[in-house]
Every structure is written in structure tokens, then in C-alpha cells.
Motif scaffolding. Structure first.
Motif, mmCIF file in Angstrom:
data_model
loop_
_atom_site.group_PDB
_atom_site.id
_atom_site.type_symbol
_atom_site.label_atom_id
_atom_site.label_comp_id
_atom_site.label_asym_id
_atom_site.label_seq_id
_atom_site.Cartn_x
_atom_site.Cartn_y
_atom_site.Cartn_z
ATOM 1 N N GLY A 161 -0.321 9.695 -17.006
ATOM 2 C CA GLY A 161 -1.447 8.988 -16.419
ATOM 3 C C GLY A 161 -1.447 9.150 -14.923
ATOM 4 O O GLY A 161 -0.776 10.025 -14.374
ATOM 5 N N LEU A 162 -2.209 8.293 -14.264
ATOM 6 C CA LEU A 162 -2.321 8.413 -12.811
ATOM 7 C C LEU A 162 -1.267 7.532 -12.151
ATOM 8 O O LEU A 162 -1.492 6.360 -11.900
ATOM 9 N N GLN A 163 -0.129 8.135 -11.916
ATOM 10 C CA GLN A 163 0.962 7.418 -11.272
ATOM 11 C C GLN A 163 1.355 8.152 -10.013
ATOM 12 O O GLN A 163 1.197 9.369 -9.914
ATOM 13 N N LEU A 164 1.907 7.401 -9.087
ATOM 14 C CA LEU A 164 2.255 7.966 -7.791
ATOM 15 C C LEU A 164 3.614 7.405 -7.398
ATOM 16 O O LEU A 164 3.829 6.209 -7.500
ATOM 17 N N ALA A 165 4.509 8.282 -6.965
ATOM 18 C CA ALA A 165 5.794 7.804 -6.473
ATOM 19 C C ALA A 165 5.879 8.084 -4.984
ATOM 20 O O ALA A 165 5.477 9.148 -4.524
ATOM 21 N N THR A 166 6.364 7.116 -4.223
ATOM 22 C CA THR A 166 6.607 7.340 -2.802
ATOM 23 C C THR A 166 8.054 6.993 -2.527
ATOM 24 O O THR A 166 8.669 6.207 -3.248
ATOM 25 N N CYS A 167 8.599 7.596 -1.481
ATOM 26 C CA CYS A 167 9.913 7.141 -1.045
ATOM 27 C C CYS A 167 9.890 7.018 0.454
ATOM 28 O O CYS A 167 9.101 7.665 1.141
ATOM 29 N N SER A 168 10.739 6.174 0.972
ATOM 30 C CA SER A 168 10.665 5.886 2.394
ATOM 31 C C SER A 168 12.053 5.922 3.012
ATOM 32 O O SER A 168 13.070 5.924 2.315
ATOM 33 N N VAL B 32 -8.422 14.835 -5.955
ATOM 34 C CA VAL B 32 -7.710 13.719 -5.340
ATOM 35 C C VAL B 32 -6.443 14.238 -4.688
ATOM 36 O O VAL B 32 -5.717 15.038 -5.275
ATOM 37 N N ILE B 33 -6.184 13.811 -3.460
ATOM 38 C CA ILE B 33 -4.896 14.109 -2.847
ATOM 39 C C ILE B 33 -4.255 12.820 -2.359
ATOM 40 O O ILE B 33 -4.937 11.814 -2.156
ATOM 41 N N ALA B 34 -2.954 12.872 -2.182
ATOM 42 C CA ALA B 34 -2.234 11.752 -1.591
ATOM 43 C C ALA B 34 -1.464 12.273 -0.392
ATOM 44 O O ALA B 34 -1.001 13.422 -0.393
ATOM 45 N N THR B 35 -1.351 11.441 0.627
ATOM 46 C CA THR B 35 -0.614 11.826 1.832
ATOM 47 C C THR B 35 0.360 10.719 2.170
ATOM 48 O O THR B 35 0.172 9.564 1.778
ATOM 49 N N CYS B 36 1.386 11.046 2.910
ATOM 50 C CA CYS B 36 2.277 10.017 3.414
ATOM 51 C C CYS B 36 2.614 10.342 4.851
ATOM 52 O O CYS B 36 2.541 11.496 5.267
ATOM 53 N N SER B 37 2.971 9.322 5.593
ATOM 54 C CA SER B 37 3.047 9.526 7.033
ATOM 55 C C SER B 37 4.150 8.706 7.671
ATOM 56 O O SER B 37 4.688 7.756 7.099
ATOM 57 N N PHE B 38 4.414 9.097 8.901
ATOM 58 C CA PHE B 38 5.309 8.360 9.770
ATOM 59 C C PHE B 38 4.772 6.966 10.069
ATOM 60 O O PHE B 38 5.529 6.070 10.438
ATOM 61 N N ASP B 39 3.474 6.784 9.918
ATOM 62 C CA ASP B 39 2.905 5.472 10.252
ATOM 63 C C ASP B 39 3.185 4.425 9.165
ATOM 64 O O ASP B 39 2.575 3.367 9.145
ATOM 65 N N ARG B 40 4.094 4.730 8.264
ATOM 66 C CA ARG B 40 4.607 3.804 7.251
ATOM 67 C C ARG B 40 3.643 3.578 6.102
ATOM 68 O O ARG B 40 3.767 2.613 5.366
ATOM 69 N N THR B 41 2.647 4.416 5.977
ATOM 70 C CA THR B 41 1.743 4.241 4.856
ATOM 71 C C THR B 41 1.650 5.535 4.053
ATOM 72 O O THR B 41 1.999 6.608 4.527
ATOM 73 N N THR C 70 -7.418 4.424 -1.044
ATOM 74 C CA THR C 70 -6.496 3.314 -0.871
ATOM 75 C C THR C 70 -5.447 3.670 0.160
ATOM 76 O O THR C 70 -5.205 4.840 0.450
ATOM 77 N N SER C 71 -4.870 2.629 0.716
ATOM 78 C CA SER C 71 -3.763 2.808 1.638
ATOM 79 C C SER C 71 -2.613 1.996 1.074
ATOM 80 O O SER C 71 -2.784 0.810 0.777
ATOM 81 N N LEU C 72 -1.486 2.624 0.893
ATOM 82 C CA LEU C 72 -0.351 1.927 0.295
ATOM 83 C C LEU C 72 0.580 1.519 1.424
ATOM 84 O O LEU C 72 1.204 2.368 2.053
ATOM 85 N N VAL C 73 0.630 0.230 1.704
ATOM 86 C CA VAL C 73 1.244 -0.239 2.946
ATOM 87 C C VAL C 73 2.540 -1.005 2.700
ATOM 88 O O VAL C 73 2.980 -1.755 3.552
ATOM 89 N N ASP C 74 3.155 -0.798 1.537
ATOM 90 C CA ASP C 74 4.322 -1.616 1.221
ATOM 91 C C ASP C 74 5.562 -1.253 2.016
ATOM 92 O O ASP C 74 6.438 -2.077 2.224
ATOM 93 N N SER C 75 5.644 -0.023 2.453
ATOM 94 C CA SER C 75 6.867 0.394 3.128
ATOM 95 C C SER C 75 6.922 -0.158 4.543
ATOM 96 O O SER C 75 5.904 -0.278 5.220
ATOM 97 N N ARG C 76 8.133 -0.467 4.968
ATOM 98 C CA ARG C 76 8.293 -0.926 6.339
ATOM 99 C C ARG C 76 8.850 0.175 7.238
ATOM 100 O O ARG C 76 9.103 -0.029 8.406
ATOM 101 N N THR C 77 9.096 1.331 6.652
ATOM 102 C CA THR C 77 9.517 2.470 7.464
ATOM 103 C C THR C 77 8.679 3.682 7.069
ATOM 104 O O THR C 77 7.857 3.604 6.157
ATOM 105 N N SER C 78 8.939 4.736 7.768
ATOM 106 C CA SER C 78 8.208 5.975 7.538
ATOM 107 C C SER C 78 8.262 6.363 6.058
ATOM 108 O O SER C 78 9.320 6.345 5.435
#
Lengths: 380, 884
Positions: free
Chosen positions: A125-132, A73-82, A105-113
């Protein structure tokens, strides 16, 4: 001695991140060309690209692997705000040995990059942190590790400053902890590294420390693998490389219930400005004993502590890999040069005129770069 | 006219460029090792750490150069169009061989009807014969001319292509009737053309910056512009080579970026305080705009890649970056390399050239196997460290090396570990201490009277009475010990203390000598190891001064012996008690500082102590902790001894010195000490392996110990060293039964749900699925609980619990050799295996054979790709491929 080999990456634009899986047998790269590539290490030590697919509709900033216990499993984050979570379909591959990866899944909560994404250490466990870029850290969790398409947003932490990077504390003893770095360019805005901790009683994340000594914008932040140490090491890439040690202070048994969050003895164990310019990225080796950093001077530098906890540079590698093989021989030359130093000085030409002295470091009177300001909220 | 220097990379030869100003100079860039620095090629200039520029040729015939453009075609590859101040274009080359010129282009000239300054010159990269020229205004004449350089001259035209040298020199107006070439297109009557460029995806489209407009023309339909924008930013118009619709232009203090699809207003505008001189897009990277300002030592980069990526509501994201190519010298001009990533040449106003590579953000990562990978722009580089000089390895490398060689997993010969740790004195002493304690236990010399006391207790616990029956220590008795060897009658005799506890301590230090023979054995062993100083020390502290002298003399005389030792021996023999003798002065003044060896120093310290104050010996930090403690146990009185041991223990714990484990044992203090050691070195391996030796015990409940063990196991897993991890687990479980992992897999009957293995075990231990001697084999093809048959093998259709046939045959033949060996476990090929996904299965041998040729499940109608779902498959598969 270092030996470098170029891997034909064939990305059509800048590569923004390189990540190894838990075992170091697989590698993922992501790029401004909106693609992610997965590479497998062959028995011969060569990397083969086994998957290449478009992941986002903008530059892909970061890629990160989950622990293999949760699958490939990999996770990615992008300029497209997801941010997105991808899983390899094990057992299915095309004729050319290309593997299939599907978006879970696509995590679309952010309104910025979305500037960074990191899986929590396995024991959480299976947790994921994102920052925007708008300064919000989000913690997601997949309650059922067999179902990667279901992620619930558990926490939103507002950091007040635009976030550029995030790192989980890998310690399995300590409370869940993350460090967040901000690329806010205003030095008067205070400390750019914040440390948050999860409190079991209140079931909330709360800020436990702000590292006030770092006021310049921070581009990368990395906790060292803990490996049974009694303190945590945090590497920070800012105008310079810094290493901060956080030693949890012994808590009284009584105060744990009342005060809640831990206290630390913060100590800056190292600070290096050899990059002479912005430091971009950091990476710790598997034991947390060697730190690699890259900076605007186009070099990769390795730092290591001796027995007395004095950190120093052990290697300088050029970013294009050009001097790597010559590392050993150039040192020998340097010695020869110092031996015959008198003669060399006698015939040296006026400064600025060729021939220039040998073994000049890239930053001595040569081109150097600096990033003056961040007009936007983002550095990429 | 100011002499403006500029430069240009060749579009088709990677390492060639020209500089122009007063004259045109062709350079070649040569990569050099910086070691080659002194062996200079004549006239070469160093332009970067690794490159030299060698001038190949100079063309000084042309004057009043305003602009140049390098022919993008290959033949001739060194053809350059030069636009002059009078508006004429000359195609020039360099007087070198190897320049094919099939179309006879070199020397051709083109010019407008009326002389005026040439502002801009661009080749069309699609149709290499088209050259566009932008000129200043002249009455109603067109200022934008497009030439076909292959066109044949036509007679009777006012345009001229083979003008005589006279007409070239500044005549402003002439009409002649020599053969001349007409331009393909004439655009922009009565306008000044400041800048122009060809579209990169439409070969006939030309973009221009004229008076107050940016205009887009099609040269086939040149009367009206296709598109236009009103702006004062009409200079330096250029198209992003990676995005055909994105163009940029500037005026004095402003830069605009335009989108041709929405040409009304600029997408972006930047304002600069300085006067902008030049604007260009990076040729290898999308969205990187570069500007140059007057009298400034910097080149400014604008990364606008992410301005149009999202929707309109997003703020534009621009990163500005400054590059200082040549220290304080102001940059006169720059040129991006057309193909090499981010490479740029700059020229300063006084003519210095610099070869600069603009580095992108390097992303990097370590792999667990100490390989470093990083990205540099679009490149990806992997780098590993090889041939690390011994002693300089990182702890990760050391741990891996040791783990591969079974470090710490010996149950009996613990001392073998010392051979794996190199010259690390700390690690050696810890492992030999563990070995000593083990053998003392085995010999029955070491006992503990209290239940649950740790097996590996330290000297501190002994002296504190923590391991004795009643918890108190006995008082020590002392006697005056006689010197031996020299005439010892008149000498001061030290008080030698004795008690049961002290005896135990000395045992742990390996200093318990019941007889003189034992002492001599130890001294002999040290001698044979070459440790003469230490041997002498042991002898002396046991008051055998004669023996000590012998040892020293032996050390001095042996091969490669140290002559100093005989001098020391001589000094030693002259030892006298008298406090005022010369000997004593000599010692305290000179010898004490000049002696390098700690053992020798403490020998003298002991002799000069007056047999009362031994601080100098006790505080000798370079001496083995073992020897210091043993010394203290012999010559210190009870109170002082306790004090000393306490301080020393605290010191050892604070420093994380592994030798101190002798004092702390593997108790709470020991964990503190190991934690400090881990903090200092990161060597979680040694810590885990050491505590495993001490299991079972209280310390296994310590959270720190658990963390070390878990960290080390996870580390082994990361390295893929599963065998070592498993061996470690086995070792750990054999020391401590309480951590034995529970059964992870149960096989239950389809009908009654009872475990089939548990009852099978009851009948015949270990015999679950067939195998074993056939005679005493019970029938296990049915569930022991409900007597219903077990599932069948998908291939041989025989019930589970039988042998797979082939393998057992092979097995029998093997067994004939060793008849009496009681085979208990069924061979692996007879085991039953099943897919976790479709639940079909069979004998492992059959299944493995099946999947050698098939990818789908052997059960009819089941399309499960069982084997490929197994991650082990890949490993097995690749092994097989490797074998064949």
C-alpha cells in the motif's frame, strides 16, 4: 563500452540525489539549493526539465518516487527536519510545458534533520518510511490512497544510533522488512546496519538482525530487487562496498505462531575496498544483478557476480564522465602497453617525475580523500 | 629568507596560472589524453592524469616577492601586482604579445612612504583599478593603503611611483620630488595589517585583520571602522564568495568563522594541532573552507554549509575531509580554481604542482532501461552501456532482448525458443525437452494413468512409479545384448535392461529406438549438425561399434574436420576385452586425460569398464544429462539405477542445472531446481515461462512460482513492454483457466442500475454497443432491463449503442472485400467512451476528434480537461506529433 552525456542540471548547489520513477521515463533530482527538479525523457533520449520548485528551507537530501499506481507522487526529506509528499497536478501545465506540483503533506515529527525517505513496495500500500539523525525511523501510511494529504504516523522505531539511510525489502513474499544504516562514527558502537521486520501478530516492528561485521559509519544501504530469488541481497556503503545475503531459514509451521520473527542465514558475499576511501552511494540495476557504487575517489564502479556468485568489478567510470567514452580504447592501449612492456620499463622516468606511466588509476599515488571524523551528527 | 613557493590561478583565463617564489612563472594547463604521454611538449610537467602544465613565460626581474595579486580585469589579462619585502608594489606582465595595455599599467610602481614588509595585496573585483595593500607597522604611518592604479601621478608628493632602480633596492627612507601617486585611502595608523579582503557585495568595503582586531572599513569614510571584533585570529581573512556576510580568519592553531551581521563572537571555531599556514574558501561551492598546515601532506576541508541552516538549538554540522594531493610530499600552498567546480592546484615545498579535483558525493541511480545517472557536484551525467559484446550482457539485457522477440510465448513450436537463447546449452536443453514432451503427448506415446498428475513429469517420477496406475514399477528384465559391426563373438556382452518405465524414460531422453532406422535417423541428424562425437557415442552405446567408427572417420574427413577423430577411431577399433593388454594401459594412462571431449572420454570409459562398472561414464559431468540418464536406463540394474537417478537429481537441483528438468519434471523438485536456477542467474523470465508451459498443475499454487510470475510481469511493466506483458497474461490464462482475470469494468443503467452489457451479451454475444451486421442487430439504445434510453453521445447527441456513422461507413467499404467474414466486434471508433472524472462521453471516434482541437469537455458548462487527465493522452499526442 559506455557513452556518457552531460545533462545541464542547472542546480545552484550540490545535487544530493537522483531518482528514477518506476518506468525510468522520469527523473527527479534534489539539491542543497533547496529545489527539486523533475525531468522527462523525450523520444530523442534527452531529458527535459518539466518542473523546478523550492521544496524545503534547507538542503534536500533525498527524493523518491511512489509507484505510478498511486499517481505521480514523490517524497522528499530535508535538513529542515521535515519530509514532504508532492503530487503532480495532471492535466495542468503552464505555457512552457512546466508541470505543477503541489505539496500534499509535510511530515514534521522529526526534531532533527530527516536523512532518508523511502516509499514501501507497492504491495504494502501507500506507506512511507523516514529516518532522522536522532535515530528514529518513522513509518507513515496514507490509509486512503486517493487522499495524499492524510498520512498517519503508524510506527516509531528507535534505533539508538543516528540514522543515515533506509531501505525497504522489495520482496512480496516476505514480511515487511526495512534495513537501517547508521553513520555513527564510533566503530566500537557495534553493528551499523539493523534490520527490522513487521510482525503481523504483535502489529509491531521489531529488530530481527544487526549486521555486526559493519562497524564503520554507513552512508547508504540498498536492498536488491528480489525478482523471485530465495534470498535477499543487501548492498552496504561504508568504508568499503559490501554485499550481504540474507536467506530466510525455513520456519516450522508451529514456531511461526510462537517465536514471531524470522531467522536468517547471513552471509557476506562480497567486500570491496577499491574505492580506497569512503563509499557514498549505491544503486542496483533492475534485476539486482549489477551494483553501482560511488566513492570519495570520484569514481563510479560497477560490480557483478558470475555464475558461481563471485562478485567482481566490471567497470570503473570517472565521476565527471571524462573517461567514459575512452573506456574501450584505453583497454586496447593497456594491452599494447603490456605487449611492449619491456621497452616502456626501460625508459621509465624516476617516480614522481613526469611523465608518469600511462593509464594510472586515480588512486595510485594520486590524490585521495578521506573523511576523518564526523564532528556533527551528520555527514552532509 | 626561506624560498616559499606559492601559486595562483588566473582570474580570467581558465587554463593559466602562475607560480611565484624566486621568480614568476606563467603556466598554461593543457588537457592531454594519457596516450599522448610520450609526445611531450618541451618543459611540460604532468600535473594530473589528464593535464600538463606548460611554462609559457618567466619573469625573474623581481625579487623579494612577498605577495601577488592578479589583475581581475581583462586588459591586460596577464597583469600581476607583486608586493615586495620593502613594501613596494610593481605591476608586472609577461613579455608576450596579445596583451593589450590601454591604460599603460605594466611597469607601474607604488610604495609607502617608509619601506616595510608588504603583507597582503588584493584587487577590488568591482572597481578593477583599486588595489589594497596591507603593510607592517611603521611608527604612526598608515599601514593599509588603497591605490588607484589608473591615477595620474601628482607632483610634489612624497609618494613615488616611478622610482629609479636604485631606490628600489632596499633603501628604507627616501624623499624625492618625482611625480608620484597618492593612495586613495590611508587607514590604520600605527597598526600592522596582517590580512585584508574586499567585501564581495559592497565595492567600497574593506575587511582587515590588524593587531588584535578584525575591522571593517568603508574607504570613503576611512577614519573609523564600521565594525570590529576583538580576536587574535587576524590572519588569512577571507569572505565566502557565496555568502557575503560569512568570513573566516585564523591564527596559529585556530580558525574562526564570523558572521558580519553578528560580529561580536565567532560563529564557529576549530582548533588544530598544527600551525595553520593558509585559509581559503572554495570559490565554486558554498560553505567549503580549506586550510593548509605547516609541513603536512594534507589539505583540510571543512564543510560548514549546514551550520546556519537551522535554528540555534541545532548542533553545528561540520564535515571535515582530508585531501592528499601529492603522496607524502608536504603541501606548500594551494589555490582554488575561480570558476571550475572544485578544481584546485597545489604546490609542494619542492615545487611539484598537482591539479586536483575534489569530488563531491556522487549520488547515482539506475533506470530500469539500464541507464545510469549520477550527479557530480552540480553536474548531472547520464551514462549507458552500448555495444555490449555478446555473451557479456547482463541478464536484464538478455531478458529484454528475448522478451522483445516473443521468447517463451509460442504455444505450438516450443523449439523456436531455443533459437533465442544463443549458445546457452542449459536453456536449449530445457526447451527441447519441453518440446519433446509436448510432441510425445500429441503422438499419444506419453500418458498418465493418474488424475491430476502433472503433464510434464520427470524421469524420477516415472521410475518411482508415481505416474503409473498402481504406483509400483515393474521389475526389469535383462538380456545380453550383442555387439554389431566388428567381430563381436568373443566380446563381453553388457546386460541390457528393459521395462516399460525404462522405455518411457528413453523416450523422454529421445533415446528410444524401436528400429535401427530410427537410430540411424538420429545419428544422421547429429552428424549433419556437426556433432560427430555425440553421434559416435549414441552409436556406440547402442552397441553399433562399426557405425561409431564410420561416424568418427566422417568427422575427421569432412571439411574442417578434426584429425584427432580418426586417431580416436583407430584407437577404438583396436579395442579388446583382455584386461591386461597394452591397449587398456594406454587408455587409462594417457588417453583418458588428454581427450578434451567428454563424449569421446565416456566412449572409452564404456569400453574399458568390463561391462560391469560404469561409474566413469555416469559421472562424466560434461556429458549431456540426457545421454547420461539414457545410458543409465539401459545398462544399470534397478537398484543402481534408482540410486543413480536420485543422486543425479539432487545434484542437478543443488546446482540449479536446467538440464536436470528432465529428471524432475515440473513438479515440486522441478520448482526447487528452477528456484536454484533463478538464485544463480536472476533469469526469472525463463523460470516463469517454463512453468507457464506446465500449467495447469499443482505447481501454480506454489508461492515461489507465483512470485516469479509476478516479478516477471512487473519487470515487463517497468520496461513499458505492455504488449508483451499482455501476451504473457493471455498465454498464461490459456493454459490455466482458473487464473482468468475477472471483468474489471461494468456499465450499468442510470435508471435501474442493472448491467447493460450482460443482457446485451445474452441476446447476441459480443455485441454490446452497436456495430455488426445491421440486419441482425438488435436495438441496444435502451437499457435491456428497464427500457429507458441509454445516455447520448455528447457530440452527435444520438443514444449510446448506435454506430458513430463515419467509422461504420469506412468499415463497410472495408468489409466488401471479405464478405463472408463475420464481423462480431464493433470497430473501436463505434465504442462508447467516457471520462472517469466528469462522466461525460460519447463515441470514441467523435471524442477523439473533439480532443484533437479542444482541451475541455464537449458538454456545455463542463470545464473538465478530460483528455489531459488521461495518461495515455501524452503518448497518443506525442505519436501524432511525431507522425506529422
Amino acid at each position: 563500452m559506455f557513452v556518457a552525456r552531460s545533462i545541464p542540471a542547472d542546480h545552484k548547489d550540490l545535487i544530493h540525489d537522483v531518482a528514477f520513477d518506476f518506468h525510468g521515463r522520469r527523473m527527479a533530482t534534489c539539491s542543497s539549493d533547496q529545489n527539486v527538479k523533475v525531468w522527462d525523457l523525450g523520444e530523442d533520449g534527452h531529458w527535459t526539465c518539466t518542473a523546478n520548485w523550492k521544496t524545503h528551507s534547507g538542503s534536500v537530501w533525498k527524493v523518491t518516487w511512489a509507484h505510478p499506481e498511486f499517481g505521480q507522487v514523490i517524497a522528499t526529506c530535508s535538513f529542515d527536519r521535515t519530509a514532504a509528499v508532492w503530487e503532480e497536478l495532471v492535466g495542468e501545465s503552464t505555457e512552457h510545458g512546466q508541470k505543477n506540483w503541489v505539496k500534499r503533506t509535510s511530515l514534521v515529527d522529526s526534531r532533527t534533520s530527516v536523512t532518508d525517505v523511502q516509499f514501501a513496495p507497492k504491495h504494502l500500500g501507500l506507506q512511507l518510511a523516514t529516518c532522522s539523525a536522532d535515530g528514529i525511523v518513522r513509518i507513515y501510511e496514507a490509509p486512503d490512497v486517493m487522499n495524499l494529504s492524510q498520512w498517519s504516523l503508524q510506527h516509531e522505531i528507535s534505533c539508538k544510533l543516528s540514522c543515515s539511510c533506509i531501505s525497504w525489502n522489495p520482496s512480496r513474499v516476505h514480511q515487511p522488512m526495512i534495513a537501517v544504516g547508521s553513520d555513527d562514527a564510533n566503530p566500537s558502537g557495534g553493528g551499523k546496519v539493523q534490520i527490522y521486520e513487521y510482525n503481523d501478530n504483535s502489529r509491531k516492528w521489531s529488530k530481527v538482525e544487526t549486521i555486526t561485521v559493519v562497524t564503520e559509519s554507513v552512508k547508504d544501504i540498498q536492498f536488491a530487487p528480489n525478482l523471485g530469488r530465495s534470498y535477499h541481497l543487501l548492498g552496504i556503503a561504508s568504508k568499503d562496498v559490501r554485499i550481504i545475503s540474507l536467506k530466510p531459514l525455513r520456519r516450522d509451521q508451529s514456531s511461526t505462531q510462537t517465536s514471531g520473527h524470522s531467522k536468517f542465514d547471513l552471509r557476506q558475499v562480497a567486500q570491496f575496498d577499491e574505492h580506497n576511501a569512503q563509499v557514498w552511494r549505491l544503486s542496483w540495476n533492475v534485476t539486482g544483478t549489477v551494483l553501482a557504487s560511488s566513492g570519495d575517489d570520484g569514481c563510479v564502479r560497477l560490480w557483478k557476480a558470475n555464475y558461481l556468485d563471485n562478485w567482481k568489478c566490471i567497470s570503473v567510470l570517472k565521476g565527471d564522465g571524462s573517461n567514459v567514452k575512452l573506456q574501450e580504447s584505453s583497454q586496447v592501449q593497456q594491452q599494447q602497453q603490456t605487449l611492449s612492456g619491456g621497452a616502456m620499463n626501460g625508459t621509465s622516468s624516476p617516480p614522481g617525475q613526469a611523465p608518469l606511466p600511462l593509464n594510472i588509476k586515480r588512486n595510485s599515488g594520486w590524490a585521495y580523500f578521506n573523511t576523518k571524523k564526523d564532528q556533527g551528527k551528520h555527514y552532509y | 629568507m626561506s624560498l616559499k613557493l606559492d601559486l595562483l590561478w588566473s582570474p580570467n583565463r581558465e587554463e593559466e596560472f602562475v607560480t611565484f617564489g624566486q621568480e614568476l612563472t606563467l603556466f598554461q594547463v593543457v588537457k592531454t589524453d594519457s596516450s599522448l604521454g610520450s609526445a611531450q611538449v618541451s618543459g611540460a610537467t604532468r600535473i594530473s592524469d589528464s593535464t600538463l602544465a606548460i611554462p609559457l613565460s618567466v619573469n625573474s626581474e623581481i625579487q623579494y616577492v612577498k605577495c601577488v595579486a592578479w589583475y581581475p580585469g581583462h586588459d591586460p589579462h596577464q597583469l600581476i601586482a607583486v608586493g615586495q619585502a620593502n613594501g613596494r608594489i610593481i605591476l608586472v606582465s609577461f613579455g608576450q604579445g596579445g596583451n593589450k595595455d590601454p591604460n599603460d599599467l605594466v611597469g607601474k610602481e607604488f610604495g609607502p612612504r617608509h619601506a616595510r614588509q608588504c603583507n597582503s595585496l588584493v584587487w577590488n573585483t568591482h572597481d578593477n583599478n583599486l588595489l589594497a595593500q596591507g603593510l607592517d607597522k611603521y611608527r604612526q604611518d598608515a599601514s593599509l593603503l588603497v591605490w588607484d592604479v589608473n591615477a595620474k601621478p601628482a607632483y610634489g608628493s612624497s609618494y613615488d611611483s616611478t622610482a629609479t632602480p636604485d631606490s628600489k633596492r632596499g633603501s628604507t627612507f627616501y624623499v624625492d620630488t618625482t611625480p608620484s601617486i597618492r593612495p586613495v585611502a590611508e587607514i590604520g595608523a600605527a597598526e600592522s595589517v596582517y590580512s585584508l579582503c574586499w567585501s564581495i557585495n559592497q565595492p567600497k568595503i574593506l575587511l582587515t585583520g590588524m593587531n588584535k582586531y578584525l575591522r571593517v572599513y568603508d574607504i570613503r569614510e576611512s577614519t573609523h571602522p564600521q565594525n570590529a571584533a576583538l580576536t587574535k585570529n587576524v590572519f588569512g581573512l577571507c569572505v565566502d564568495p557565496h555568502s557575503a556576510d560569512r568570513v573566516a580568519s585564523f591564527s596559529e592553531g585556530q580558525i574562526s568563522v564570523w558572521d558580519l551581521r553578528n560580529f561580536d563572537k565567532p560563529v564557529l571555531t576549530f582548533t588544530e594541532n598544527r600551525q595553520i599556514m593558509k585559509l581559503s574558501w572554495c570559490s565554486t561551492r558554498s560553505g567549503l573552507l580549506t586550510s593548509l598546515m605547516r609541513d603536512w601532506s594534507m589539505v583540510k576541508l571543512y564543510d560548514i554549509q549546514h551550520t546556519t541552516g537551522g535554528s540555534d538549538e541545532m548542533e553545528p554540522v561540520i564535515i571535515e575531509r582530508l585531501i592528499q594531493p601529492a603522496g607524502q610530499h608536504s603541501v606548500g600552498s594551494f589555490t582554488w580554481h575561480p570558476t571550475q567546480e572544485n578544481r584546485m592546484l597545489t604546490i609542494s615545498s619542492d615545487g611539484q604542482i598537482r591539479d586536483v579535483t575534489v569530488f563531491e558525493r556522487i549520488a547515482l541511480a539506475w533506470s530500469p532501461s539500464q541507464m545510469l545517472a549520477w550527479s557530480c557536484g552540480k553536474k548531472l551525467i547520464q551514462c549507458s552501456r552500448v555495444q555490449v559484446p555478446p555473451g557479456e550482457e547482463d541478464v536484464a539485457e538478455k531478458m529484454k532482448y528475448r522478451a522483445m522477440r516473443g521468447y517463451g510465448l509460442q504455444t505450438e513450436q516450443v523449439w523456436q525458443n531455443t533459437e533465442l537463447v544463443g549458445n546457452d546449452r542449459q536453456l536449449k536443453s530445457m526447451w527441447s525437452w519441453i518440446d519433446t514432451v509436448r510432441s510425445l503427448w500429441q503422438e499419444g506415446k506419453l500418458k498418465t494413468m493418474i488424475k491430476n498428475a502433472p503433464k510434464y513429469y520427470g524421469i524420477k517420477s516415472i521410475l518411482r512409479g508415481e505416474v503409473s496406475q498402481n504406483g509400483v514399477t515393474n521389475f526389469s528384465e535383462y538380456s545380453y545384448a550383442p555387439w554389431e559391426g566388428v567381430d563381436g563373438k568373443n566380446r563381453l556382452q553388457p546386460k541390457l535392461y528393459k521395462s516399460d518405465e525404462r522405455k518411457k524414460c528413453l523416450q523422454l531422453c529421445c533415446w528410444d529406438f524401436d528400429s535401427e532406422a530410427e537410430l540411424n535417423t538420429v545419428i544422421d541428424r547429429l552428424e549433419s549438425d556437426g556433432e560427430y562425437e555425440r553421434a559416435a557415442l549414441v552409436a556406440l552405446f547402442n552397441l553399433k561399434i562399426k557405425r561409431a567408427l564410420d561416424v568418427l572417420n566422417k568427422g575427421a574427413s569432412g571439411t574442417g574436420g578434426d584429425v584427432n577423430l580418426s586417431i580416436v577411431a583407430m584407437a577404438l577399433s583396436g579395442f579388446s576385452d583382455d584386461k591386461n593388454t597394452l591397449w587398456r594401459d594406454m587408455w587409462s594412462n594417457a588417453l583418458s586425460t588428454s581427450l578434451k571431449n567428454a563424449n569421446l572420454r565416456s566412449m572409452f570409459a564404456f569400453l574399458t569398464s568390463g561391462m560391469e562398472n560404469f561409474d566413469a561414464v555416469l559421472n562424466e559431468e560434461d556429458m549431456c544429462v540426457q545421454d547420461r540418464v539414457a545410458f543409465a536406463c539401459m545398462y544399470l540394474c534397478d537398484s543402481k539405477l534408482m540410486e543413480y537417478i536420485d543422486t543425479l537429481t539432487a545434484e542437478m537441483i543443488n546446482g540449479g542445472v536446467l538440464e536436470g528438468i528432465l529428471l524432475t519434471g515440473f513438479g515440486r523438485d522441478g520448482v526447487d531446481l528452477l528456484q536454484k536456477y533463478v538464485d544463480n542467474t536472476g533469469d526469472v523470465q525463463t523460470a516463469s515461462l517454463a512453468v507457464v508451459q506446465a500449467l495447469p498443475g499443482e505447481i501454480s499454487k506454489d508461492i515461489r512460482v507465483q512470485t516469479w510470475i509476478e516479478s516477471y510481469r512487473s519487470l515487463l511493466d517497468r520496461w513499458g513492454m505492455w504488449y508483451q506483458r499482455a501476451e504473457f497474461d493471455v498465454r498464461r490464462a490459456s493454459c490455466d483457466a482458473s487464473i482468468r482475470p475477472p471483468t474489471q469494468v461494468f456499465a450499468s443503467c442510470n435508471f435501474c442500475g442493472k448491467s447493460i452489457s450482460s443482457s446485451a451479451n445474452r441476446r447476441n454475444q459480443f455485441l454490446s454497443y452497436g456495430g455488426g451486421p445491421a440486419a441482425n442487430k438488435p436495438k441496444v439504445t435502451a437499457c435491456p432491463g428497464c427500457r429507458k434510453p441509454l445516455p447520448r453521445c455528447a457530440l452527435c447527441l444520438i443514444h449510446m449503442g448506435t454506430s458513430s456513422g463515419t467509422a461504420s461507413f469506412r468499415h463497410k467499404s472495408e468489409r466488401t472485400g471479405s464478405h463472408n467474414s463475420n464481423v462480431i466486434l464493433a470497430p473501436f471508433s463505434d465504442w462508447f467512451t467516457w471520462c472517469q472524472s466528469c462522466r461525460h462521453g460519447g463515441h470514441s471516434q467523435h471524442i477523439a476528434d473533439w480532443f484533437r482541437d479542444h482541451s475541455e469537455c464537449p458538454v456545455t458548462g463542463c470545464t473538465c480537461k478530460c483528455m489531459t487527465l488521461d495518461s495515455m493522452y501524452q503518448a497518443v499526442h506525442s505519436e501524432e506529433h511525431g507522425a506529422t
